[in-house]
Design a protein around this motif. Sequence first.
Motif, PDB file in Angstrom:
ATOM      1  N   ARG A   1      36.833  47.620  45.907  1.00 42.48           N
ATOM      2  CA  ARG A   1      36.328  46.257  45.650  1.00 42.48           C
ATOM      3  C   ARG A   1      36.756  45.254  46.718  1.00 42.48           C
ATOM      4  NH1 ARG A   1      39.691  45.429  39.990  1.00 42.48           N
ATOM      5  NH2 ARG A   1      41.770  45.929  40.777  1.00 42.48           N
TER       6      ARG A   1
ATOM      7  N   PRO B   1      27.781  45.482  50.243  1.00 43.59           N
ATOM      8  CA  PRO B   1      26.764  44.903  49.358  1.00 43.59           C
ATOM      9  C   PRO B   1      25.691  44.174  50.174  1.00 43.59           C
ATOM     10  CG  PRO B   1      28.981  44.388  48.590  1.00 43.59           C
ATOM     11  CD  PRO B   1      29.130  44.974  49.957  1.00 43.59           C
TER      12      PRO B   1
ATOM     13  N   GLY C   1      28.356  31.123  43.122  1.00 44.62           N
ATOM     14  CA  GLY C   1      27.787  31.677  41.899  1.00 44.62           C
ATOM     15  C   GLY C   1      26.382  32.216  42.053  1.00 44.62           C
ATOM     16  N   GLU C   2      25.626  31.666  43.017  1.00 41.99           N
ATOM     17  CA  GLU C   2      24.242  32.105  43.207  1.00 41.99           C
ATOM     18  C   GLU C   2      24.163  33.424  43.973  1.00 41.99           C
ATOM     19  OE1 GLU C   2      25.465  29.839  46.755  1.00 41.99           O
ATOM     20  OE2 GLU C   2      25.686  29.598  44.591  1.00 41.99           O
TER      21      GLU C   2
ATOM     22  N   LEU D   1      27.258  35.731  44.186  1.00 41.89           N
ATOM     23  CA  LEU D   1      28.258  36.678  43.724  1.00 41.89           C
ATOM     24  C   LEU D   1      28.151  36.912  42.226  1.00 41.89           C
ATOM     25  CD1 LEU D   1      31.357  35.250  45.636  1.00 41.89           C
ATOM     26  CD2 LEU D   1      29.628  36.867  46.454  1.00 41.89           C
ATOM     27  N   GLU D   2      28.559  38.101  41.810  1.00 44.14           N
ATOM     28  CA  GLU D   2      28.571  38.412  40.375  1.00 44.14           C
ATOM     29  C   GLU D   2      29.585  37.542  39.654  1.00 44.14           C
ATOM     30  OE1 GLU D   2      29.372  42.215  37.374  1.00 44.14           O
ATOM     31  OE2 GLU D   2      29.281  42.509  39.557  1.00 44.14           O
ATOM     32  N   HIS D   3      30.730  37.301  40.297  1.00 44.51           N
ATOM     33  CA  HIS D   3      31.769  36.441  39.736  1.00 44.51           C
ATOM     34  C   HIS D   3      32.045  35.316  40.723  1.00 44.51           C
ATOM     35  CE1 HIS D   3      32.509  39.404  36.611  1.00 44.51           C
ATOM     36  NE2 HIS D   3      32.617  40.324  37.541  1.00 44.51           N
TER      37      HIS D   3
ATOM     38  N   GLU E   1      33.703  42.708  47.281  1.00 49.36           N
ATOM     39  CA  GLU E   1      33.406  41.804  46.170  1.00 49.36           C
ATOM     40  C   GLU E   1      34.593  40.925  45.792  1.00 49.36           C
ATOM     41  OE1 GLU E   1      30.712  41.165  44.635  1.00 49.36           O
ATOM     42  OE2 GLU E   1      29.325  42.754  45.231  1.00 49.36           O
ATOM     43  N   ARG E   2      35.738  41.544  45.579  1.00 49.27           N
ATOM     44  CA  ARG E   2      36.880  40.816  45.015  1.00 49.27           C
ATOM     45  C   ARG E   2      37.661  40.032  46.060  1.00 49.27           C
ATOM     46  NH1 ARG E   2      41.391  43.281  40.820  1.00 49.27           N
ATOM     47  NH2 ARG E   2      42.597  41.366  40.583  1.00 49.27           N
TER      48      ARG E   2
ATOM     49  N   ASN F   1      34.720  36.886  47.918  1.00 46.77           N
ATOM     50  CA  ASN F   1      35.413  35.877  47.118  1.00 46.77           C
ATOM     51  C   ASN F   1      35.935  34.754  48.003  1.00 46.77           C
ATOM     52  OD1 ASN F   1      38.447  35.123  46.142  1.00 46.77           O
ATOM     53  ND2 ASN F   1      37.066  35.252  44.397  1.00 46.77           N
TER      54      ASN F   1
END
Length: 251
Positions: free
Chosen positions: A56, A18, A204-205, A207-209, A59-60, A64
């Motif tokens: 993922r 990403p 939060g600014e 990442l999607e979650h 992302e995950r 994270n």
Amino acid sequence: MEPGDEQGAEPPLELIRPAVVDDVFGVEVTLADRYVHHLADTGVSHGLIGPRERPRLWERHVLNCAAVAELIPAGSRVADVGSGAGLPGVVLAIARPDLQVTLIEPLLRRVGWLTEVLDDLALPNVELRRARAEQLWDEIEVDVVTSRAVARLEELARLSLPLLRAGGTMLALKGSSAVEELSAAQSALVQLGIRESEVVCCGGELLEHATIVTRLVLGGRAQRLGSDRTTKKKSSGRAARRHRGTQPNRR
């Protein structure tokens, strides 16, 4: 280009990076890439990462964990309890070269994998210890303890807090269970010496979650009230002595 790659061919889905990764890891992004390759390859074959997690991983899992870095002061000594596949300890060590990170993992299979990965990444700010957290209570003292998916909060606090210096901070990546576990553990946390506790969201600014973290701050040194693991170990030891008809050596 690697052997067998075709010009213009897309990388495997799980390894597509990403755009935000460059912002998070900066000049260390190449190391982050190599770490993710390890997770997607031998991390899966060794059973540390489920094969369905490959798409993922960034992302995950990696991003994270990297989000937690915003809660850690510069130059901190960090212990990562139950490090497993190096989440979040290895990620934090890559994203924050100013940190000194000790990975704590008791299982030989996981330690073997981590050793190979760390040999490849050559991170100068990482130490790996094969041990349970309670075995290191009197050996290491750090500013921050981290953990991800290790145990419920009360048990995790009993194991982790004695590793902290007076006034140190415990950061537990907890996800949707964070508020419930913190509420259930409040009484025990007070006994353990916690003066401040909260559930915070990180990243939060970017990442999607956002990453949900339970943050605990010690007032002084942690009170050692024992954990379920140490209690069971002592009980089994007493039972074994009764079975052998012997008494503990009291010298």
